[in-house]
Design an enzyme around this catalytic site. Structure first.
Site, PDB file in Angstrom:
ATOM      1  N   ARG A 102      29.213 123.871  72.314  1.00 24.99           N
ATOM      2  CA  ARG A 102      29.289 124.275  73.709  1.00 24.99           C
ATOM      3  C   ARG A 102      29.613 123.057  74.568  1.00 24.99           C
ATOM      4  NH1 ARG A 102      24.704 126.511  71.416  1.00 24.99           N
ATOM      5  NH2 ARG A 102      24.614 128.810  71.364  1.00 24.99           N
ATOM      6  N   LYS A 122      20.920 125.039  73.116  1.00 21.15           N
ATOM      7  CA  LYS A 122      20.643 126.186  73.975  1.00 21.15           C
ATOM      8  C   LYS A 122      19.481 127.023  73.462  1.00 21.15           C
ATOM      9  CE  LYS A 122      22.831 130.286  75.990  1.00 21.15           C
ATOM     10  NZ  LYS A 122      24.079 131.101  76.059  1.00 21.15           N
ATOM     11  N   HIS A 180      34.746 127.984  77.151  1.00 19.00           N
ATOM     12  CA  HIS A 180      33.873 128.566  76.125  1.00 19.00           C
ATOM     13  C   HIS A 180      34.668 129.342  75.078  1.00 19.00           C
ATOM     14  CE1 HIS A 180      29.889 129.621  74.617  1.00 19.00           C
ATOM     15  NE2 HIS A 180      30.326 130.845  74.424  1.00 19.00           N
ATOM     16  N   ARG A 185      35.039 127.786  71.722  1.00 16.94           N
ATOM     17  CA  ARG A 185      33.978 128.028  70.736  1.00 16.94           C
ATOM     18  C   ARG A 185      34.311 129.260  69.898  1.00 16.94           C
ATOM     19  NH1 ARG A 185      28.525 127.134  69.401  1.00 16.94           N
ATOM     20  NH2 ARG A 185      27.177 128.975  69.340  1.00 16.94           N
ATOM     21  N   HIS A 234      23.854 129.717  65.500  1.00 11.69           N
ATOM     22  CA  HIS A 234      23.415 131.096  65.693  1.00 11.69           C
ATOM     23  C   HIS A 234      22.254 131.417  64.756  1.00 11.69           C
ATOM     24  CE1 HIS A 234      27.433 131.463  67.560  1.00 11.69           C
ATOM     25  NE2 HIS A 234      26.834 132.385  68.294  1.00 11.69           N
ATOM     26  N   TYR A 278      32.020 136.130  68.050  1.00 15.82           N
ATOM     27  CA  TYR A 278      32.927 134.988  68.024  1.00 15.82           C
ATOM     28  C   TYR A 278      33.967 135.072  66.913  1.00 15.82           C
ATOM     29  CZ  TYR A 278      29.406 132.945  71.062  1.00 15.82           C
ATOM     30  OH  TYR A 278      28.532 132.702  72.089  1.00 15.82           O
TER      31      TYR A 278
END
Length: 327
Positions: free
Chosen positions: A196, A221, A275, A278, A301, A310
């Site tokens: 990120r 995050k 983003h 990503r 993740h 994604y």
């Protein structure tokens, strides 16, 4: 005792008494601040201990306190502070809590929808949590949370944007005329690592292994430490950067956001967010043949199902893999 101080061209009145929840309010002129202090103190002198009554408090009062006490502890504090600043300028903020009804908030939602579904959703969720904290922790006597009766829009479509043919080269060419010389290394690094923007900006030289092929992210995050294996190209990007700074990419989030906007404009590319890089990276990892656990280790993740957001491999790519089985 009540106190008044001038701050940023306005007057901030504060009242602190033993046994009474502290209260503050900001005014544009000192006279109004003095009147307010005298009124609140008069209520306290008559024996009232809960002076944070809805009639004396606006949504702006709660949002301001939330901004000072709650938001700074969040990982996404910078983005939330910007959202709070916008909310405080909105007319909804001047609404007294006694008049902050679900109908009033529904009108705000419909008006905010003009700026996008996501904008309306985020603002309502932020207001909802602010009021929840005020009721549970600040002693604000509201019978209920009016946001609970408001339909929060949820029709947000998941982005499936990847780099299209020619866009990578267009970005690289456009970056040559950018004043921010770090924007292109950041773009390349994001595509190679799936990190990120905030993770890239927080990366320090001390976070690299001796071989500079493992980057350790101590604070991500989702709150977990993550070690990211670097591709040869990612390692080369870093090797070409000056190592006399504390951070590998010594620039600010604000500078990167604006440099990115100018970059895609110069490249004549539409609807591409930083983003999305990503998305591009994670999709490429799967196309390389990496397994779900391997990709999750790189991307961070915890829920494997989230990787579906994604992963946007093309039917042509899968067809090539199927054909390769017969070669």
């Amino acid at each position: 005792m009540g106190s008044i101080r001038k701050r940023n061209g306005k007057f901030q009145a504060q009242i602190r008494r033993d046994g009474v929840t502290p209260i503050s309010k900001t005014f544009t002129n000192k006279k109004d601040a003095v009147v307010w202090v005298r009124g609140i103190e008069a209520r306290i002198d008559t024996g009232e201990t809960n002076v944070l009554a809805p009639k004396a408090t606006t949504l702006a009062d709660l949002l301001s306190r939330y901004s000072q006490e709650v938001t700074p502890a969040k990982k996404g504090r910078d983005a939330e502070q910007r959202r709070l600043s916008r909310l405080l300028r909105d007319s909804i903020a001047t609404t007294p809590l006694s008049k902050l009804t679900s109908a009033k908030l529904a009108e705000f939602r419909d008006r905010r929808m003009n700026d996008g579904v996501r904008a309306a959703q985020y603002d309502l969720i932020l207001i909802k949590h602010c009021i929840k904290i005020a009721r549970l922790e600040w002693g604000v006597p509201m019978p209920n949370n009016p946001v609970d009766a408001v339909r929060i829009p949820n029709g947000i479509k998941r982005r499936e944007r990847r780099l299209r043919d020619g866009e990578y080269d267009a970005l690289m060419q456009a970056a040559k005329s950018c004043k921010n010389t770090l924007i292109w290394p950041m773009v390349d690094f994001a595509i190679e690592t799936g990190m990120r923007r905030s993770e890239i900006l927080s990366l320090r030289w001390e976070n690299l292994s001796d071989q500079e092929r493992i980057a350790s992210l101590p604070d991500t995050k989702n709150g977990s430490k993550r070690d990211v294996p670097l591709t040869l190209k990612a390692a080369k990007v870093i090797a070409n950067l000056p190592a006399h700074t504390e951070n590998i990419f010594p620039t600010s989030d604000y500078a990167v956001r604006h440099a990115w906007d100018r970059l895609i404009k110069r490249a004549s590319i539409e609807d591409l967010k930083f983003h999305d890089l990503r998305h591009e990276a994670v999709s490429r990892f799967f196309e390389m043949g990496l397994s779900v656990p391997e990709v999750a280790l790189i991307s961070g993740h915890k829920d494997y199902r989230m990787l579906a957001r994604y992963t946007h491999m093309t039917a042509e790519n899968i067809l090539n893999k199927l054909d390769a089985k017969w070669d």
